[in-house]
Motif scaffolding. Structure first.
Motif, PDB file in Angstrom:
ATOM      1  N   LEU A   6      -2.296  -6.013 -11.743  1.00 32.42           N
ATOM      2  CA  LEU A   6      -1.069  -6.178 -12.513  1.00 32.42           C
ATOM      3  C   LEU A   6      -0.629  -4.793 -12.972  1.00 32.42           C
ATOM      4  O   LEU A   6      -1.425  -4.042 -13.548  1.00 32.42           O
ATOM      5  CB  LEU A   6      -1.310  -7.077 -13.728  1.00 32.42           C
ATOM      6  N   THR A   7       0.615  -4.451 -12.709  1.00 29.44           N
ATOM      7  CA  THR A   7       1.101  -3.144 -13.111  1.00 29.44           C
ATOM      8  C   THR A   7       2.552  -3.244 -13.541  1.00 29.44           C
ATOM      9  O   THR A   7       3.197  -4.283 -13.382  1.00 29.44           O
ATOM     10  CB  THR A   7       0.923  -2.117 -11.964  1.00 29.44           C
ATOM     11  N   LEU A 117      -1.277   2.100 -11.414  1.00 32.21           N
ATOM     12  CA  LEU A 117      -1.868   1.621 -10.165  1.00 32.21           C
ATOM     13  C   LEU A 117      -1.366   2.414  -8.951  1.00 32.21           C
ATOM     14  O   LEU A 117      -2.159   2.917  -8.144  1.00 32.21           O
ATOM     15  CB  LEU A 117      -1.526   0.138  -9.975  1.00 32.21           C
ATOM     16  N   PHE A 118      -0.057   2.539  -8.816  1.00 32.07           N
ATOM     17  CA  PHE A 118       0.510   3.228  -7.656  1.00 32.07           C
ATOM     18  C   PHE A 118       0.322   4.734  -7.746  1.00 32.07           C
ATOM     19  O   PHE A 118       0.073   5.402  -6.736  1.00 32.07           O
ATOM     20  CB  PHE A 118       2.000   2.885  -7.518  1.00 32.07           C
ATOM     21  N   LEU A 122      -4.278   2.998  -6.009  1.00 29.26           N
ATOM     22  CA  LEU A 122      -5.220   1.875  -6.003  1.00 29.26           C
ATOM     23  C   LEU A 122      -4.600   0.569  -5.503  1.00 29.26           C
ATOM     24  O   LEU A 122      -5.267  -0.463  -5.506  1.00 29.26           O
ATOM     25  CB  LEU A 122      -5.781   1.645  -7.409  1.00 29.26           C
ATOM     26  N   GLU A 123      -3.353   0.607  -5.073  1.00 34.43           N
ATOM     27  CA  GLU A 123      -2.667  -0.644  -4.743  1.00 34.43           C
ATOM     28  C   GLU A 123      -3.303  -1.407  -3.584  1.00 34.43           C
ATOM     29  O   GLU A 123      -3.164  -2.634  -3.479  1.00 34.43           O
ATOM     30  CB  GLU A 123      -1.186  -0.383  -4.449  1.00 34.43           C
ATOM     31  N   HIS A 124      -4.017  -0.693  -2.693  1.00 31.99           N
ATOM     32  CA  HIS A 124      -4.620  -1.360  -1.533  1.00 31.99           C
ATOM     33  C   HIS A 124      -6.034  -1.866  -1.812  1.00 31.99           C
ATOM     34  O   HIS A 124      -6.664  -2.434  -0.914  1.00 31.99           O
ATOM     35  CB  HIS A 124      -4.634  -0.394  -0.347  1.00 31.99           C
ATOM     36  N   ARG A 168       8.440  -1.187  -6.241  1.00 32.10           N
ATOM     37  CA  ARG A 168       8.802  -2.546  -5.851  1.00 32.10           C
ATOM     38  C   ARG A 168       8.450  -2.835  -4.391  1.00 32.10           C
ATOM     39  O   ARG A 168       8.027  -3.950  -4.056  1.00 32.10           O
ATOM     40  CB  ARG A 168      10.287  -2.794  -6.107  1.00 32.10           C
ATOM     41  N   SER A 169       8.603  -1.828  -3.531  1.00 36.84           N
ATOM     42  CA  SER A 169       8.320  -2.053  -2.110  1.00 36.84           C
ATOM     43  C   SER A 169       6.836  -2.269  -1.849  1.00 36.84           C
ATOM     44  O   SER A 169       6.468  -2.849  -0.822  1.00 36.84           O
ATOM     45  CB  SER A 169       8.830  -0.869  -1.281  1.00 36.84           C
ATOM     46  N   GLY A 170       5.983  -1.805  -2.763  1.00 39.58           N
ATOM     47  CA  GLY A 170       4.548  -1.960  -2.574  1.00 39.58           C
ATOM     48  C   GLY A 170       3.949  -3.149  -3.290  1.00 39.58           C
ATOM     49  O   GLY A 170       2.743  -3.393  -3.179  1.00 39.58           O
TER      50      GLY A 170
END
Length: 209
Positions: A6-7, A117-118, A122-124, A168-170
């Motif tokens: 959650l970010t 996060l981004f 760490l998003e992946h 938003r795209s990620g």
């Protein structure tokens, strides 16, 4: 166990969304709380912060002077990177411990609340990413109104993060917190239904493992 992130940029309403998800039954691991734990007196991270930024960021009782440190880093990208290099590894160790505890308890949905996060890439590392978003102008006014910051201070905090359009795209799911606050619980409830329908990692229904 389903592991989600959650970010959301500062003053987007992410903490409210986290509380609503917790009320639905999610286990929340809050990076902000872990960051405070990581710099308690006696920790290696606090010693490293004192060595890097000097005694002006420490209070007389040995605790971290957060406003003083914030003033140092939000307008200085190099200082901010140095702080992140100290704090983020300590927070990650604490988060890993929290995830291990959740797995041992058999928790079904664990959501790591990670503001940057981004920014830290760490998003992946998760099964999905929830982004809470609100217009920058609205977030600026919230910071001034709710946190008592000057307009310049609030803008510096907003500028220190990636613009939400870049995030938003990620994101796997986006909760727009751009209307009356009464709309937010319904939007979170709809998301929770979607999450509940997802296969758990390692379950028989999960063919991606």
């Amino acid at each position: 166990m389903l592991q989600l992130a959650l970010t959301g940029n500062i003053a987007s309403g992410k903490s409210t969304v986290a509380a609503l998800l917790a009320a639905h039954g999610a286990t929340i691991i809050d990076a902000d709380l872990l960051a405070r734990e990581a710099v308690l007196p006696g920790t290696a991270a606090l010693v490293a912060i004192g060595d890097r930024f000097g005694p002006s960021v420490l209070r007389g009782d040995g605790t971290l002077d957060r406003p003083a440190l914030r003033h140092r880093v939000f307008r200085d990208a190099e200082a901010r990177d140095a702080l992140n290099a100290i704090v983020h590894p300590a927070v990650r160790r604490l988060r890993d411990a929290g995830l291990a505890d959740a797995r041992q308890r058999g928790d079904a949905v664990v959501i790591s609340d990670i503001p940057l996060l981004f920014e830290v890439g760490l998003e992946h590392a998760f099964d999905g990413v929830i982004l809470v978003d609100a217009p920058a102008s609205e977030r600026l006014e919230r910071l001034i109104r709710d946190r008592g910051l000057s307009r310049d201070e609030a803008q510096a905090m907003i500028d220190a993060q990636w613009p939400s359009a870049r995030k938003r795209s990620g994101a796997t799911w986006i909760i727009d917190n751009d209307g009356p606050s009464a709309q937010l619980p319904a939007r979170v409830a709809e998301l929770w239904q979607t999450i509940q329908a997802l296969p758990l990692r390692g379950s028989a229904a999960d063919t991606s493992s």
